[in-house]
Design an enzyme around this catalytic site. Structure first.
Site, PDB file in Angstrom:
ATOM      1  N   CYS A  66      52.995  39.747  40.443  1.00  0.00           N
ATOM      2  CA  CYS A  66      51.930  40.231  39.570  1.00  0.00           C
ATOM      3  C   CYS A  66      52.123  41.730  39.462  1.00  0.00           C
ATOM      4  CB  CYS A  66      50.554  39.936  40.165  1.00  0.00           C
ATOM      5  SG  CYS A  66      49.169  40.629  39.223  1.00  0.00           S
ATOM      6  N   CYS A  87      54.201  41.970  32.764  1.00  0.00           N
ATOM      7  CA  CYS A  87      53.145  41.075  33.233  1.00  0.00           C
ATOM      8  C   CYS A  87      53.856  39.750  33.425  1.00  0.00           C
ATOM      9  CB  CYS A  87      52.036  40.974  32.189  1.00  0.00           C
ATOM     10  SG  CYS A  87      50.858  39.663  32.566  1.00  0.00           S
TER      11      CYS A  87
END
Lengths: 239, 239
Positions: free
Chosen positions: B88, B199
């Site tokens: 992440c 992302c």
């Protein structure tokens, strides 16, 4: 924030092999049917492929994987797992080694797969499993309790099945489906009313639509049982 | 038996979201190119999606995910991980919270992604990242050290990007590729010579062949860096 205390945390003894562990994780996410990150389960996966070969050990040609599986379980407990699942059928021949050192409940892939197959009320099932799974009679004994007879590939057919397993583990899946289908068809010709994918590599190449009788995937059965057990009321988390 | 002491054991802070963690695991297995179970890496994945939303926290609308991420890291250490990776990008805004309590090295997804993009010698890169990643300038600062300028979607384009992320997290990937492609094309029109999938949800819908300039996937960059670091000579394992 959804509290992680709502659900039991599954600890996954994985890496036997890694592709089967990935398949379990993928199906776990798919069947959870979550609408956001927070609705998914907290799951801890200890993917340790550096475990002695289960089939060589059962055949008396190699060391036992028992100690490595027990260490895997203890690591999962240390990380906060509330119960254990093992994404490998043959490794369940060493379940006692794990339970001797780790007090977490272990959801048996054998038991949940047998339970899933009972819905079809078979009198005879055909079990596709590694040689370690067959010679330790993991499925034979579990089905016998329900009065269900088991059939498995014999001799050269089982040798061929084992070759296919190692091909799948080496990433060569493309040519395995048809051969696996033939081995299953032989069992159906001998009377199997349901086929058990009693090895977590089998569902990587064989699908229900490949057979004229129900195919019960041990991976899918374990995924469903894991989600159900994790979400059972009264869960507590040590995480 | 291949000893697990040969390689460092990566501990994966996952669940942010689970689908991106699955994608990381799948690519890790694929890029390891192992011929047997035993040649694969031992990897421990703590998929805990019950972590406060990173974007809400950075926007001042919710609690910090820092303590949950730190607990995740400590659990991985307790299970035997030798180093940490976090699947992440936005969560790296809370890297200090993890390092304050856990002494394991953490391979930064930001740093390895910037490093991977340097091969293309861009002067300007377009960063697709969640609002938390953009407002904390994780990529801007890392690229600035190399004299590289960053561009990102603005205002309604970024709002639309965030909508797409939540759709992907909810499992609705089918309609996201084209929209994601349009957002990237806008950055290319403004001068971006490379697009950063900053992302881990972006590579779930956008592929290099979707763009006329190189697309650097933060997930792929982290997978490659993880395998390299795990296999580095002189590795020790606490497992």
């Amino acid at each position: 924030m959804v509290s992680e205390k709502q659900f039991r945390v599954p600890g996954v003894i994985g890496g036997l092999g890694p592709e089967a562990t990935l398949d379990f994780f993928a199906k776990l996410l798919e069947k959870t049917a979550a609408k956001s990150d927070q609705e998914h389960l907290h799951v801890i996966i200890n993917n340790n492929p550096h475990v002695p070969n289960r089939n060589e050990a059962i055949a008396g040609r190699g060391p036992s994987p028992g100690p490595a599986l027990a260490a895997n379980a203890l690591a999962l407990k240390a990380a906060g797992a509330d119960f254990l699942v093992m994404v490998c059928n043959a490794a369940h021949a060493f379940q006692a080694d794990i339970e001797a050192v780790c007090d977490l409940p272990l959801l048996s892939i054998i038991e949940v797969t047998v339970k899933a197959s009972l819905l079809h009320k078979p009198r005879v099932v055909g079990v596709l499993g590694s040689s370690a799974t067959l010679t330790t009679h993991l499925y034979d004994q579990a089905f016998l309790k329900h009065g269900i007879k088991t059939l498995s590939p014999q001799d050269t057919a089982q040798d061929h099945f084992m070759d296919l397993l190692y091909q799948i583990k080496a990433g060569h899946k493309e040519n395995c489906r048809l051969d696996m289908q033939h081995i299953a068809h032989d069992l159906i010709a001998k009377g199997a009313e349901v086929i058990i994918a009693g090895c977590t590599e089998v569902p990587l190449v064989l699908s229900p639509q490949d057979l004229p009788v129900p195919l019960i995937s041990s991976t899918d059965s374990l995924v469903e049982a894991t989600i159900l057990y994790a979400r059972t009321e009264g869960s507590t988390s040590s995480a």
